[in-house]
Design a protein around this motif. Structure first.
Motif, PDB file in Angstrom:
ATOM      1  N   CYS A  27       0.843  -1.196   0.000  1.00 50.40           N
ATOM      2  CA  CYS A  27       0.000   0.000   0.000  1.00 50.40           C
ATOM      3  C   CYS A  27       0.878   1.245   0.000  1.00 50.40           C
ATOM      4  O   CYS A  27       2.087   1.169   0.229  1.00 50.40           O
ATOM      5  N   ASP A  28       0.257   2.415  -0.237  1.00 51.96           N
ATOM      6  CA  ASP A  28       1.009   3.663  -0.232  1.00 51.96           C
ATOM      7  C   ASP A  28       1.238   4.145   1.206  1.00 51.96           C
ATOM      8  O   ASP A  28       0.733   3.541   2.153  1.00 51.96           O
ATOM      9  N   SER A  29       2.003   5.234   1.352  1.00 54.97           N
ATOM     10  CA  SER A  29       2.362   5.708   2.693  1.00 54.97           C
ATOM     11  C   SER A  29       1.135   6.154   3.485  1.00 54.97           C
ATOM     12  O   SER A  29       1.081   5.967   4.696  1.00 54.97           O
ATOM     13  N   GLU A  30       0.143   6.733   2.812  1.00 54.49           N
ATOM     14  CA  GLU A  30      -1.083   7.140   3.513  1.00 54.49           C
ATOM     15  C   GLU A  30      -1.747   5.931   4.156  1.00 54.49           C
ATOM     16  O   GLU A  30      -2.175   5.979   5.319  1.00 54.49           O
ATOM     17  N   LYS A  31      -1.848   4.832   3.418  1.00 55.73           N
ATOM     18  CA  LYS A  31      -2.463   3.616   3.959  1.00 55.73           C
ATOM     19  C   LYS A  31      -1.576   2.970   5.018  1.00 55.73           C
ATOM     20  O   LYS A  31      -2.070   2.344   5.952  1.00 55.73           O
ATOM     21  N   LEU A  32      -0.260   3.130   4.879  1.00 58.64           N
ATOM     22  CA  LEU A  32       0.643   2.602   5.898  1.00 58.64           C
ATOM     23  C   LEU A  32       0.408   3.308   7.234  1.00 58.64           C
ATOM     24  O   LEU A  32       0.355   2.663   8.284  1.00 58.64           O
ATOM     25  N   PHE A  33       0.228   4.630   7.193  1.00 57.41           N
ATOM     26  CA  PHE A  33      -0.095   5.357   8.430  1.00 57.41           C
ATOM     27  C   PHE A  33      -1.439   4.919   8.982  1.00 57.41           C
ATOM     28  O   PHE A  33      -1.624   4.789  10.199  1.00 57.41           O
ATOM     29  N   ALA A  34      -2.407   4.671   8.109  1.00 56.65           N
ATOM     30  CA  ALA A  34      -3.717   4.186   8.559  1.00 56.65           C
ATOM     31  C   ALA A  34      -3.584   2.806   9.190  1.00 56.65           C
ATOM     32  O   ALA A  34      -4.244   2.502  10.188  1.00 56.65           O
ATOM     33  N   LEU A  35      -2.718   1.962   8.622  1.00 57.76           N
ATOM     34  CA  LEU A  35      -2.471   0.638   9.193  1.00 57.76           C
ATOM     35  C   LEU A  35      -1.842   0.775  10.580  1.00 57.76           C
ATOM     36  O   LEU A  35      -2.220   0.069  11.511  1.00 57.76           O
ATOM     37  N   ARG A  36      -0.903   1.705  10.714  1.00 56.92           N
ATOM     38  CA  ARG A  36      -0.303   1.951  12.031  1.00 56.92           C
ATOM     39  C   ARG A  36      -1.386   2.321  13.043  1.00 56.92           C
ATOM     40  O   ARG A  36      -1.393   1.812  14.172  1.00 56.92           O
ATOM     41  N   ASN A  37      -2.319   3.193  12.641  1.00 59.95           N
ATOM     42  CA  ASN A  37      -3.397   3.588  13.547  1.00 59.95           C
ATOM     43  C   ASN A  37      -4.270   2.397  13.935  1.00 59.95           C
ATOM     44  O   ASN A  37      -4.694   2.281  15.083  1.00 59.95           O
ATOM     45  N   ALA A  38      -4.536   1.514  12.972  1.00 62.72           N
ATOM     46  CA  ALA A  38      -5.314   0.309  13.266  1.00 62.72           C
ATOM     47  C   ALA A  38      -4.559  -0.597  14.240  1.00 62.72           C
ATOM     48  O   ALA A  38      -5.154  -1.174  15.156  1.00 62.72           O
ATOM     49  N   LEU A  39      -3.250  -0.711  14.057  1.00 64.32           N
ATOM     50  CA  LEU A  39      -2.435  -1.513  14.983  1.00 64.32           C
ATOM     51  C   LEU A  39      -2.465  -0.909  16.385  1.00 64.32           C
ATOM     52  O   LEU A  39      -2.599  -1.629  17.377  1.00 64.32           O
ATOM     53  N   GLU A  40      -2.382   0.416  16.475  1.00 67.01           N
ATOM     54  CA  GLU A  40      -2.464   1.077  17.782  1.00 67.01           C
ATOM     55  C   GLU A  40      -3.820   0.828  18.438  1.00 67.01           C
ATOM     56  O   GLU A  40      -3.898   0.609  19.650  1.00 67.01           O
ATOM     57  N   GLU A  41      -4.892   0.825  17.627  1.00 69.50           N
ATOM     58  CA  GLU A  41      -6.224   0.544  18.156  1.00 69.50           C
ATOM     59  C   GLU A  41      -6.295  -0.879  18.713  1.00 69.50           C
ATOM     60  O   GLU A  41      -6.841  -1.101  19.801  1.00 69.50           O
ATOM     61  N   ALA A  42      -5.720  -1.835  17.980  1.00 70.86           N
ATOM     62  CA  ALA A  42      -5.720  -3.226  18.440  1.00 70.86           C
ATOM     63  C   ALA A  42      -4.913  -3.382  19.723  1.00 70.86           C
ATOM     64  O   ALA A  42      -5.346  -4.066  20.659  1.00 70.86           O
ATOM     65  N   VAL A  43      -3.747  -2.729  19.792  1.00 70.21           N
ATOM     66  CA  VAL A  43      -2.911  -2.808  20.990  1.00 70.21           C
ATOM     67  C   VAL A  43      -3.630  -2.199  22.185  1.00 70.21           C
ATOM     68  O   VAL A  43      -3.591  -2.740  23.289  1.00 70.21           O
ATOM     69  N   THR A  44      -4.343  -1.095  21.969  1.00 67.56           N
ATOM     70  CA  THR A  44      -5.108  -0.466  23.048  1.00 67.56           C
ATOM     71  C   THR A  44      -6.164  -1.428  23.587  1.00 67.56           C
ATOM     72  O   THR A  44      -6.343  -1.549  24.801  1.00 67.56           O
ATOM     73  N   LYS A  45      -6.845  -2.121  22.683  1.00 69.61           N
ATOM     74  CA  LYS A  45      -7.862  -3.093  23.119  1.00 69.61           C
ATOM     75  C   LYS A  45      -7.222  -4.268  23.851  1.00 69.61           C
ATOM     76  O   LYS A  45      -7.779  -4.770  24.825  1.00 69.61           O
ATOM     77  N   LEU A  46      -6.045  -4.698  23.392  1.00 67.42           N
ATOM     78  CA  LEU A  46      -5.345  -5.781  24.085  1.00 67.42           C
ATOM     79  C   LEU A  46      -4.909  -5.324  25.476  1.00 67.42           C
ATOM     80  O   LEU A  46      -5.016  -6.086  26.439  1.00 67.42           O
ATOM     81  N   ASP A  47      -4.399  -4.091  25.568  1.00 68.72           N
ATOM     82  CA  ASP A  47      -4.016  -3.552  26.877  1.00 68.72           C
ATOM     83  C   ASP A  47      -5.203  -3.551  27.823  1.00 68.72           C
ATOM     84  O   ASP A  47      -5.071  -3.894  29.003  1.00 68.72           O
ATOM     85  N   ALA A  48      -6.377  -3.170  27.315  1.00 69.79           N
ATOM     86  CA  ALA A  48      -7.585  -3.147  28.148  1.00 69.79           C
ATOM     87  C   ALA A  48      -7.963  -4.550  28.623  1.00 69.79           C
ATOM     88  O   ALA A  48      -8.553  -4.716  29.686  1.00 69.79           O
ATOM     89  N   ASP A  49      -7.593  -5.577  27.825  1.00 69.96           N
ATOM     90  CA  ASP A  49      -7.870  -6.971  28.194  1.00 69.96           C
ATOM     91  C   ASP A  49      -6.771  -7.572  29.069  1.00 69.96           C
ATOM     92  O   ASP A  49      -6.797  -8.753  29.383  1.00 69.96           O
ATOM     93  N   GLY A  50      -5.765  -6.762  29.434  1.00 68.54           N
ATOM     94  CA  GLY A  50      -4.702  -7.239  30.312  1.00 68.54           C
ATOM     95  C   GLY A  50      -3.456  -7.726  29.597  1.00 68.54           C
ATOM     96  O   GLY A  50      -2.522  -8.202  30.235  1.00 68.54           O
ATOM     97  N   TYR A  51      -3.420  -7.625  28.269  1.00 68.86           N
ATOM     98  CA  TYR A  51      -2.215  -7.983  27.527  1.00 68.86           C
ATOM     99  C   TYR A  51      -1.236  -6.821  27.602  1.00 68.86           C
ATOM    100  O   TYR A  51      -1.624  -5.673  27.711  1.00 68.86           O
ATOM    101  N   SER A  52       0.049  -7.106  27.521  1.00 67.99           N
ATOM    102  CA  SER A  52       1.057  -6.053  27.448  1.00 67.99           C
ATOM    103  C   SER A  52       2.316  -6.623  26.814  1.00 67.99           C
ATOM    104  O   SER A  52       2.501  -7.833  26.746  1.00 67.99           O
ATOM    105  N   GLU A  53       3.192  -5.728  26.364  1.00 68.11           N
ATOM    106  CA  GLU A  53       4.471  -6.182  25.808  1.00 68.11           C
ATOM    107  C   GLU A  53       5.270  -6.929  26.861  1.00 68.11           C
ATOM    108  O   GLU A  53       5.965  -7.892  26.565  1.00 68.11           O
ATOM    109  N   LYS A  54       5.154  -6.483  28.091  1.00 66.94           N
ATOM    110  CA  LYS A  54       5.928  -7.064  29.194  1.00 66.94           C
ATOM    111  C   LYS A  54       5.596  -8.550  29.399  1.00 66.94           C
ATOM    112  O   LYS A  54       6.482  -9.349  29.664  1.00 66.94           O
TER     113      LYS A  54
END
Length: 87
Positions: A55-82
């Motif tokens: 995809c182009d860079s605009e969609k890459l930034f949108a993908l990053r935002n989607a990944l951040e949204e997923a990580v936020t939901k995982l954090d809320a469920d008790g998941y973390s990088e740690k």
């Protein structure tokens, strides 16, 4: 039929093509997949496919935002990088 995946985030990267980030409700593994939508007559079909995401860079930034949204939901469920496990 039991639901196997919980959708965490979705982003459209091209006409009729989405990237969907999901969590397997049975084992907690994360899936990043492309979903293609096509219409045959009056019926709409959706199909998940395996392949690289290009995809182009605009969609890459949108993908990053989607990944951040997923990580936020995982954090809320008790998941973390740690405490994340390697698959």
């Amino acid at each position: 039929m039991n639901k196997k995946f919980e959708e965490l985030a979705r982003i459209t990267i091209a006409k009729n093509k989405d990237v969907v980030i999901s969590k397997n409700v049975n084992d907690g593994k994360i899936s990043i997949a492309q979903e293609i939508t096509f219409i045959d007559g009056k019926k709409e079909f959706k199909m998940f496919v395996k392949n690289a995401i290009i995809c182009d860079s605009e969609k890459l930034f949108a993908l990053r935002n989607a990944l951040e949204e997923a990580v936020t939901k995982l954090d809320a469920d008790g998941y973390s990088e740690k405490n994340a496990k390697d698959f």
